[in-house]
Design an enzyme around this catalytic site. Sequence first.
Site, PDB file in Angstrom:
ATOM      1  N   ASN A   9      20.194  86.837  23.989  1.00 49.74           N
ATOM      2  CA  ASN A   9      19.224  86.134  24.230  1.00 49.74           C
ATOM      3  C   ASN A   9      18.507  85.387  23.240  1.00 49.74           C
ATOM      4  O   ASN A   9      17.509  85.679  23.267  1.00 49.74           O
ATOM      5  CB  ASN A   9      18.567  86.158  26.256  1.00 49.74           C
ATOM      6  CG  ASN A   9      17.032  84.422  25.780  1.00 49.74           C
ATOM      7  OD1 ASN A   9      17.782  83.424  25.300  1.00 49.74           O
ATOM      8  ND2 ASN A   9      16.352  84.278  26.543  1.00 49.74           N
ATOM      9  N   LYS A  11      16.897  83.375  22.413  1.00 52.89           N
ATOM     10  CA  LYS A  11      15.591  82.466  22.297  1.00 52.89           C
ATOM     11  C   LYS A  11      15.424  81.276  21.360  1.00 52.89           C
ATOM     12  O   LYS A  11      16.279  81.080  21.174  1.00 52.89           O
ATOM     13  CB  LYS A  11      14.717  83.510  22.474  1.00 52.89           C
ATOM     14  CG  LYS A  11      14.064  84.195  23.881  1.00 52.89           C
ATOM     15  CD  LYS A  11      12.923  85.139  24.043  1.00 52.89           C
ATOM     16  CE  LYS A  11      13.377  85.936  24.645  1.00 52.89           C
ATOM     17  NZ  LYS A  11      11.977  87.320  25.587  1.00 52.89           N
ATOM     18  N   HIS A  96      15.138  81.804  33.286  1.00 55.13           N
ATOM     19  CA  HIS A  96      14.473  82.469  32.368  1.00 55.13           C
ATOM     20  C   HIS A  96      12.775  82.382  32.833  1.00 55.13           C
ATOM     21  O   HIS A  96      12.636  81.071  33.179  1.00 55.13           O
ATOM     22  CB  HIS A  96      14.362  81.984  31.113  1.00 55.13           C
ATOM     23  CG  HIS A  96      14.728  83.792  30.613  1.00 55.13           C
ATOM     24  ND1 HIS A  96      12.794  83.439  30.218  1.00 55.13           N
ATOM     25  CD2 HIS A  96      15.298  84.874  29.635  1.00 55.13           C
ATOM     26  CE1 HIS A  96      13.054  84.432  29.130  1.00 55.13           C
ATOM     27  NE2 HIS A  96      14.290  85.040  29.245  1.00 55.13           N
ATOM     28  N   GLU A  98      10.502  82.583  31.024  1.00 48.28           N
ATOM     29  CA  GLU A  98       9.548  81.532  30.182  1.00 48.28           C
ATOM     30  C   GLU A  98      10.071  80.420  30.811  1.00 48.28           C
ATOM     31  O   GLU A  98       9.178  79.616  30.329  1.00 48.28           O
ATOM     32  CB  GLU A  98       9.756  81.555  28.299  1.00 48.28           C
ATOM     33  CG  GLU A  98       9.872  83.493  28.165  1.00 48.28           C
ATOM     34  CD  GLU A  98      10.480  83.927  27.055  1.00 48.28           C
ATOM     35  OE1 GLU A  98      11.832  83.193  26.122  1.00 48.28           O
ATOM     36  OE2 GLU A  98      10.489  85.119  27.156  1.00 48.28           O
ATOM     37  N   GLU A 168      15.264  90.851  35.985  1.00 47.89           N
ATOM     38  CA  GLU A 168      13.895  90.591  34.233  1.00 47.89           C
ATOM     39  C   GLU A 168      12.616  90.872  35.159  1.00 47.89           C
ATOM     40  O   GLU A 168      12.126  89.679  35.113  1.00 47.89           O
ATOM     41  CB  GLU A 168      14.660  89.211  33.480  1.00 47.89           C
ATOM     42  CG  GLU A 168      15.669  88.898  32.724  1.00 47.89           C
ATOM     43  CD  GLU A 168      15.728  88.709  31.794  1.00 47.89           C
ATOM     44  OE1 GLU A 168      16.285  88.910  30.586  1.00 47.89           O
ATOM     45  OE2 GLU A 168      15.145  87.129  31.826  1.00 47.89           O
ATOM     46  N   GLY A 174       9.592  91.031  26.726  1.00 48.45           N
ATOM     47  CA  GLY A 174       9.415  90.934  25.045  1.00 48.45           C
ATOM     48  C   GLY A 174       8.372  91.559  25.124  1.00 48.45           C
ATOM     49  O   GLY A 174       7.269  91.712  24.254  1.00 48.45           O
ATOM     50  N   SER A 213      13.073  94.101  27.751  1.00 46.74           N
ATOM     51  CA  SER A 213      12.459  95.154  26.513  1.00 46.74           C
ATOM     52  C   SER A 213      13.908  96.444  26.162  1.00 46.74           C
ATOM     53  O   SER A 213      13.974  98.283  25.454  1.00 46.74           O
ATOM     54  CB  SER A 213      11.393  95.721  26.691  1.00 46.74           C
ATOM     55  OG  SER A 213       9.941  95.193  26.290  1.00 46.74           O
TER      56      SER A 213
HETATM   57  C1  PEP Z   1      14.560  88.151  28.033  1.00 44.82           C
HETATM   58  O1  PEP Z   1      13.952  87.276  27.338  1.00 44.82           O
HETATM   59  O2  PEP Z   1      15.214  87.601  28.673  1.00 44.82           O
HETATM   60  C2  PEP Z   1      14.951  89.540  27.343  1.00 44.82           C
HETATM   61  C3  PEP Z   1      15.124  90.262  27.876  1.00 44.82           C
HETATM   62  O3  PEP Z   1      14.059  89.541  26.644  1.00 44.82           O
HETATM   63  P1  PEP Z   1      13.260  91.182  26.295  1.00 44.82           P
HETATM   64  O4  PEP Z   1      14.728  92.109  25.422  1.00 44.82           O
HETATM   65  O5  PEP Z   1      12.752  90.384  24.435  1.00 44.82           O
HETATM   66  O6  PEP Z   1      11.667  91.700  26.840  1.00 44.82           O
END
Ligand code: PEP
Length: 249
Positions: A9, A11, A96, A98, A168, A174, A213
């Site tokens: 992803n 973003k 997601h 966000e 998630e 992040g 992460s």
């Molecule tokens: C995400 O935004 O779906 C995600 C898992 O981000 P990150 O791996 O940076 O934590």
Amino acid sequence: MRQTLVAGNWKMNGSKDSITALLDGIEQGLDAVNSNTEVAVCAPAIYLPLVAEQMNGTIVKWGGQTLSKEASGAFTGEIAASMLLDFGCEYAIVGHSERRSLYGETDQDVADKYAAARAAGLKPILCVGELLEERESGDTENVVARQLDAIIDQEGVEALADGVIAYEPVWAIGTGKTASPEQAQEVHAFIRGRVAEKNADVAEKVQILYGGSMNAGNAADLIGQTDIDGGLIGGASLKPEDFLTICKA
Ligand code: PEP
């Protein structure tokens, strides 16, 4: 046996040059990726033609990061499922965290977007996960169940077989704080169990990814868990070496 899926992803990151370089780097390492692993990248919509051109003929699939619940019409700035399909997308991320927290997407919006993606023949990647305070107050399962039930109640449990679920935990996205393999497995098993209560076949088939992460160092332990079928990768998907290491995990 369920296939492993590693989906990036990106973003709102990248430029024509950086995305070309990223895709070149990924392409160079694909030979070493196990044939039971599917690889996908979810790019900013405007770069999807570039991704389509470069990844066509490779094992890499691509997708959007969100989509409109509407099919077409006066919805300025929105992108329809059919438009993603027009550029060869296989996947669309929906729900997601966000999008939920920054753009106010509700469970109902997420269910509608899931439906729109599925109706068009895209595979929705449905993101679910709890906030830190929800985990700390013991509400993880309630939150994840509510987010999952929004789809099951509206579309039927069979609809989950046409998509992918990504657990998630919001506190891990992040932040560099990953859920431990045990913490992640516990929630993945809960999700699969909840689906199994309605339909054991769908539960057995549906891929459940971990996101938050995940990186080159922790991917193997996470993906090694019984109910973790791959990863949705943010930051680490922007670095070809790290992304490929995860794909090989
Ligand atoms: C995400 O935004 O779906 C995600 C898992 O981000 P990150 O791996 O940076 O934590």
